[in-house]
Write an enzyme that holds these catalytic residues in place. Structure first.
Site, PDB file in Angstrom:
ATOM      1  N   HIS A 221       1.142  -1.130   0.073  1.00  0.00           N
ATOM      2  CA  HIS A 221      -0.201  -0.004   0.340  1.00  0.00           C
ATOM      3  C   HIS A 221       1.024   1.145  -0.024  1.00  0.00           C
ATOM      4  CE1 HIS A 221       0.991  -0.117   4.066  1.00  0.00           C
ATOM      5  NE2 HIS A 221       1.071   1.174   4.251  1.00  0.00           N
TER       6      HIS A 221
HETATM    7  C1  UD1 Z   1      -1.710   5.685   6.186  1.00  0.00           C
HETATM    8  C2  UD1 Z   1      -0.288   5.570   6.693  1.00  0.00           C
HETATM    9  C3  UD1 Z   1       0.674   4.618   6.926  1.00  0.00           C
HETATM   10  C4  UD1 Z   1      -0.182   3.348   7.246  1.00  0.00           C
HETATM   11  C5  UD1 Z   1      -1.227   3.445   7.178  1.00  0.00           C
HETATM   12  C6  UD1 Z   1      -1.619   1.488   7.483  1.00  0.00           C
HETATM   13  C7  UD1 Z   1      -0.280   8.133   7.079  1.00  0.00           C
HETATM   14  C8  UD1 Z   1       0.975   9.002   6.426  1.00  0.00           C
HETATM   15  N1  UD1 Z   1       0.504   6.961   6.535  1.00  0.00           N
HETATM   16  O1  UD1 Z   1      -1.507   5.189   5.044  1.00  0.00           O
HETATM   17  O2  UD1 Z   1       2.050   4.196   7.460  1.00  0.00           O
HETATM   18  O3  UD1 Z   1       0.788   2.067   7.099  1.00  0.00           O
HETATM   19  O4  UD1 Z   1      -2.007   4.103   6.452  1.00  0.00           O
HETATM   20  O5  UD1 Z   1      -3.349   1.621   6.396  1.00  0.00           O
HETATM   21  O6  UD1 Z   1      -0.608   7.689   8.088  1.00  0.00           O
HETATM   22  N2  UD1 Z   1      -8.686   4.979   2.186  1.00  0.00           N
HETATM   23  C9  UD1 Z   1     -10.485   4.645   1.934  1.00  0.00           C
HETATM   24  N3  UD1 Z   1     -10.527   4.090   3.658  1.00  0.00           N
HETATM   25  C10 UD1 Z   1     -10.174   3.824   4.551  1.00  0.00           C
HETATM   26  C11 UD1 Z   1      -9.156   4.527   4.889  1.00  0.00           C
HETATM   27  C12 UD1 Z   1      -8.533   5.043   3.046  1.00  0.00           C
HETATM   28  O7  UD1 Z   1     -10.442   4.538   1.244  1.00  0.00           O
HETATM   29  O8  UD1 Z   1     -10.561   3.876   5.791  1.00  0.00           O
HETATM   30  C13 UD1 Z   1      -8.637   5.947   0.888  1.00  0.00           C
HETATM   31  C14 UD1 Z   1      -8.917   6.624   1.169  1.00  0.00           C
HETATM   32  O9  UD1 Z   1      -8.810   6.974  -1.022  1.00  0.00           O
HETATM   33  C15 UD1 Z   1      -7.386   7.196   1.816  1.00  0.00           C
HETATM   34  C16 UD1 Z   1      -6.207   6.421   1.038  1.00  0.00           C
HETATM   35  O10 UD1 Z   1      -7.028   5.104   1.200  1.00  0.00           O
HETATM   36  O11 UD1 Z   1      -6.586   8.672   0.543  1.00  0.00           O
HETATM   37  C17 UD1 Z   1      -5.184   6.265   1.510  1.00  0.00           C
HETATM   38  O12 UD1 Z   1      -5.092   6.462   2.890  1.00  0.00           O
HETATM   39  P1  UD1 Z   1      -4.650   7.083   4.050  1.00  0.00           P
HETATM   40  O13 UD1 Z   1      -5.119   7.238   5.405  1.00  0.00           O
HETATM   41  O14 UD1 Z   1      -4.127   8.629   3.362  1.00  0.00           O
HETATM   42  O15 UD1 Z   1      -3.190   6.884   3.898  1.00  0.00           O
HETATM   43  P2  UD1 Z   1      -2.463   4.803   3.981  1.00  0.00           P
HETATM   44  O16 UD1 Z   1      -2.243   4.850   2.516  1.00  0.00           O
HETATM   45  O17 UD1 Z   1      -3.561   4.429   4.326  1.00  0.00           O
END
Ligand code: UD1
Length: 392
Positions: A221
């Site tokens: 991811h």
């Molecule tokens: C975040 C953490 C990362 C961790 C990961 C675990 C930061 C900088 N990164 O990354 O260190 O390893 O979580 O998963 O904080 N989204 C959904 N549903 C959700 C959450 C996210 O659809 O419940 C999608 C959205 O499109 C979002 C993307 O996933 O923009 C990324 O989510 P985000 O929390 O920004 O970062 P992660 O890549 O999950």
């Protein structure tokens, strides 16, 4: 009296906060001296499968306050958490704010607390990949710089903190709270139906159930792996080759799913989108499933022949489980998983991933007895709470 505000925002945070909540409750029961606490969920992760499932599986009480920030760019997400968390701190007046890990919620809440003169407690301090292209590395360095209590999981972290000028008397070697959770739930995970659901167990009524095939579990991811089309394509080519020898199962993270669709990569995978009619995993192929809850994921990885990942926590979990791990990154902030555990750092080039995977499979032909790093013994959270209570 100590009034502790616990913060959790993203999936790996929930795994780390669960045993701390439990340790506080245990302490409150066994000592006259109380610790008041409340739990704030920032809402960084909000999907049922990225959040609620973990609260249920791990028995975390519902959060007292949900900031409901949701997804956004780093700046907007971090700023939004700060704006909303500051209001909570002003109203609730905690004496300490405890943050875990290295996600945006970690630095956002630490920074708010620090500016309000509230003591900051960082659990999982001092880990460094020395790669500032990783958003988490920035979060780690900054959070540690403003923390008052730094709880480390391995001795390397102490050295890193010293090199950044953090005074020795702020650093505590407590062990690994993520492993507290793993050890506590290992037995419970055995009851998970995930192997059956995926058709991985033989269903003969006469034979004792056993795996019909070895399999590999992959999690991916990181923006550096999935946001760049060429890099992601190379990784998929490596997986395609590996999956000729051993099927690969991917619980797909929402970010990764978005990129697969955006880049038109969906045809490289076999999809399991209907839980009512699950597929049977055969000997070749790359199988995509929805993100799993904690217990299902633990059961799936515990029985895997090998795990490929770009996650930090999974490098630690495979170390304790004695399952070979191939890390799809150029570095790790958790060096003990390499020096003492089952992990190798493969990088993200196609040939290197293939080579590392097959050499790990050859090296770990027979199951190995896990080697347990110091203090990864299931008691880290208790140590943390004892230390904090002693200071209050
Ligand atoms: C975040 C953490 C990362 C961790 C990961 C675990 C930061 C900088 N990164 O990354 O260190 O390893 O979580 O998963 O904080 N989204 C959904 N549903 C959700 C959450 C996210 O659809 O419940 C999608 C959205 O499109 C979002 C993307 O996933 O923009 C990324 O989510 P985000 O929390 O920004 O970062 P992660 O890549 O999950």
């Amino acid at each position: 009296m100590m009034k502790l505000c616990l913060v959790a925002g993203a999936r790996p945070n929930f795994v780390k906060i669960a045993p701390i909540v439990e340790a506080i409750n245990y302490y409150r029961h066994s000592h006259n001296k109380g610790i008041e606490y409340y739990l704030v969920h920032t809402g960084q992760h909000y999907d049922e499968k990225m959040s609620k499932l973990f609260f249920n599986d791990l028995g975390i009480p519902p959060s007292d306050i949900d900031l409901e920030v949701g997804s956004a760019s780093h700046a907007i997400q971090t700023a939004e958490i700060m704006k909303r968390f500051e209001k909570v701190c002003l109203k609730e007046k905690p004496t300490h704010v405890l943050v875990v890990g290295d996600v945006n919620s970690t630095i956002a809440c630490a920074l708010v607390a620090s500016k309000l003169g509230i003591k900051v407690v960082h659990v999982e301090a001092g880990l460094r990949s020395f790669d500032r292209d990783m958003p988490e590395e920035i979060n780690r360095v900054l959070t540690d710089a403003i923390s008052d209590f730094l709880f480390i999981t391995e001795e390397n972290a102490r050295e890193n903190l010293r090199n950044e000028g953090i005074p020795e008397n702020k650093i505590y070697f407590a062990g690994n709270v993520m492993i507290d959770t793993l050890l506590k739930h290992k037995q419970k995970a055995l009851k998970s139906e995930i192997l059956n659901t995926l058709g991985l167990l033989n269903d003969s009524p006469t034979e004792k159930s056993h795996l019909i095939t070895d399999y590999c579990v992959l999690t991916i991811h990181r923006p550096s792996n999935v946001d760049d089309k060429t890099t992601f394509q190379g990784i998929i080519e490596a997986l395609t080759e590996i999956s000729q020898q051993i099927p690969i199962i991917i619980p797909v993270h929402p970010r990764t799913l978005n990129r697969i669709n955006e880049f038109g990569f969906a045809d490289s995978f076999i999809w399991h989108s209907n839980p009512e009619s699950p597929f049977k995993i055969s000997t070749t192929g790359i199988y995509c499933i929805d993100p799993l809850g904690y217990l299902d994921f633990l059961q799936l990885t515990s029985h895997a022949k090998i795990v490929l990942t770009d996650s930090g926590g999974i490098q630690e979990e495979t170390t304790i489980l004695g399952i070979p791990c191939v890390t799809l990154r150029e570095n790790t902030e958790r060096p003990i998983t390499v020096t003492q555990g089952t992990n190798v750092i493969a990088g993200i080039k196609k040939e290197n991933i293939i080579k590392a995977t097959f050499s790990q499979l050859a090296l770990f032909k027979e199951p190995v007895k896990p080697s347990v790093p110091p203090l990864w013994d299931g008691k880290a959270s208790n140590r943390i709470v004892e230390i904090l209570a002693g200071e209050a």
